[in-house]
Scaffold this active site. Sequence first.
Site, PDB file in Angstrom:
ATOM      1  N   ARG A  77       0.855  -1.190   0.000  1.00 15.03           N
ATOM      2  CA  ARG A  77       0.000   0.000   0.000  1.00 15.03           C
ATOM      3  C   ARG A  77       0.890   1.239   0.000  1.00 15.03           C
ATOM      4  NH1 ARG A  77      -2.188   2.813   4.967  1.00 15.03           N
ATOM      5  NH2 ARG A  77      -3.690   4.333   4.173  1.00 15.03           N
ATOM      6  N   GLU A 166      -6.924   8.254   7.030  1.00 12.27           N
ATOM      7  CA  GLU A 166      -7.148   8.858   8.335  1.00 12.27           C
ATOM      8  C   GLU A 166      -7.609  10.315   8.259  1.00 12.27           C
ATOM      9  OE1 GLU A 166      -3.719   8.279  10.803  1.00 12.27           O
ATOM     10  OE2 GLU A 166      -3.839   6.102  10.707  1.00 12.27           O
ATOM     11  N   ASN A 294      -6.798   1.355  10.445  1.00 10.60           N
ATOM     12  CA  ASN A 294      -5.488   1.597  11.052  1.00 10.60           C
ATOM     13  C   ASN A 294      -5.652   1.561  12.563  1.00 10.60           C
ATOM     14  OD1 ASN A 294      -4.710   2.061   8.428  1.00 10.60           O
ATOM     15  ND2 ASN A 294      -4.255   4.235   8.699  1.00 10.60           N
TER      16      ASN A 294
END
Length: 460
Positions: A77, A166, A294
């Site tokens: 990623r 995020e 995450n």
Amino acid sequence: MNELRFPEHFLWGAATAAYQIEGAARDDGRGPSIWDTFSRTPGKVYQGHTGDVACDHYHRYADDVALMAELGLRAYRFSVAWPRIQPDGTGPANPRGLDFYDRLTDTLLDRGIDPIVTLYHWDLPQTLGDRGGWTNRETAEHFATYATAVYARLGDRVDVWTTLNEPWCSAYLGYGNGVHAPGEQDPAAAFTAVHHLLLGHGLAARALRSAGARSVGITLNPADVRPADPQSAADAAAVRLIDGLHNRIFLDPLLAGGYPDDVREHVARMVEPTFIRDGDEKLIAAPIDLLGINYYQPSYVAGRPDGAGGGGAYPGTEGAVQFLPPTGPLTDMEWMIEPAGLTRLLERIATDYPGVPLLITENGAAFPDKPGADSPDGPGQVVDTDRIGYLDGHLRAAHEAISRGVDLRGYLVWSFLDNFEWAEGYRKRFGIVHVDYLTQRRTPKASARWYQEVISRNGL
């Protein structure tokens, strides 16, 4: 401990982010980002460190991919740097910027590694930052145009696309408490940014689907929020408040059709949410194929009238909530190590928002790694037993969630390389591969070899 096996086709890999590893800050037409500006602002980043060189991955990507293949990674990623593609955030795509990700993608595929693209990992073009950044609705619209340009070049070879990484950090740390770029401290700006980030996701997801993308998702950093005293009504209320500002403000519009009423009421105490327009929530709630998770640590809170709250990171919680200091063994970031929090979090999301496959897109820990002359692996090796323990515990927690019915598709360790850790500069090391920043030498740590074995046996 019992021997554990993960499901067949479980995806094993690692993750990084463009500004943290690429360097080459002025190469091939790349424009400045808000992190270039922020890192040059005195007092914002440890010892004035910048991402100008970082791990020089821009020039060393082929060797890095070869090392990924040696370790057996099945997926990687990476994020695309928006300023490489559109130096000013708008206008025609820069072909030289796209060329780099084209080469990287082909190199990964040649090595049998699946590329997973994150379109935004915090490096907003500075020109858009000057216009208000994510407080400006136009940024969301420009983001969709940028996403289309990247897909046009890579879409024939990249299957999995995530829009944002995020958005909690982008909004609250960037515009709430100012510890991340662009460094603002304004509750109204933070909540406005939350919505425009989600709107940007919705617009980009629609654009990607229209262009033919097969799998579109987003990556969040949801928190496992726990009460200091499970029997306390005040602590339960504190959990509800923090959960709303950290989790449900993102999860509900993405997966449940709109913002929760209690969060709307809280936001309205600080800013009239006129930035939410008719049709926005429907656009944000368009189905996604994958939710990236995450996870690093849980949060324990108490409801106290003298609580300091979460400051700008949780606007409006001052005088109502106390965040308990972390206990037990801590990472070098002074983060609490509690693998059970990952199991709880995955179960909660699977229960409250069923039907969306999950992927752990980041999990890892910083420890004060130092190559040792007397290392049992030889001079210069890093024996990071603390990190191995952290990863082992969290993989067992992930396996437990799977055994309880959670549709978890894979695990990407954070991070492949030691790198620029945002406001902490280069003093915190998350990598399973050690980087000597003076020579750019890469050395797999003991955790990298341990992870290689995990992948080869598909389990622990």
